[in-house]
Design an enzyme around this catalytic site. Structure first.
Site, PDB file in Angstrom:
ATOM      1  N   CYS A  19       0.816  -1.046  -0.017  1.00 12.79           N
ATOM      2  CA  CYS A  19      -0.210  -0.186   0.243  1.00 12.79           C
ATOM      3  C   CYS A  19       0.717   1.284   0.124  1.00 12.79           C
ATOM      4  O   CYS A  19       1.915   0.962   0.668  1.00 12.79           O
ATOM      5  CB  CYS A  19      -0.909   0.069   1.189  1.00 12.79           C
ATOM      6  SG  CYS A  19      -2.199   1.196   1.038  1.00 12.79           S
ATOM      7  N   PRO A  20       0.531   2.280  -0.849  1.00 14.63           N
ATOM      8  CA  PRO A  20      -0.511   2.576  -1.773  1.00 14.63           C
ATOM      9  C   PRO A  20      -0.394   2.221  -3.173  1.00 14.63           C
ATOM     10  O   PRO A  20      -1.560   2.235  -3.858  1.00 14.63           O
ATOM     11  CB  PRO A  20      -0.636   3.958  -1.354  1.00 14.63           C
ATOM     12  CG  PRO A  20       0.670   4.596  -1.147  1.00 14.63           C
ATOM     13  CD  PRO A  20       1.556   3.625  -0.624  1.00 14.63           C
TER      14      PRO A  20
END
Length: 79
Positions: A19-20
């Protein structure tokens, strides 16, 4: 029109993507899909599994399913 959750799904394996970046890749794929199509994501990043459903809904997508098993997360998101 295809029944919700029964459409042929596009699969995207994001194991190993943190993530992201995993949401960025999923979002690009969703933007390429037709309305009503379903994207099936496979992730191994707990943060992504937690954050992607909220980000998808904030963008107007429908999260149909979110499951976890043995550290692998599966999300189904409708465009």
């Amino acid at each position: 029109m295809k029944a919700r959750g029964r459409a042929v799904a596009v699969r995207l394996d994001l194991r190993g993507v943190k993530c992201p970046l995993n949401w960025a890749r999923a979002k690009v794929r969703l933007e390429q899909m037709a309305r009503g199509e379903v994207l099936e994501l496979t992730l191994d990043d707990p943060r992504g599994a937690r954050d992607i459903p909220g980000a998808a809904e904030a963008e107007g997508y429908a999260v149909l399913e979110s499951t976890a098993r043995d550290g692998i997360f599966h999300l189904r998101i409708e465009r």
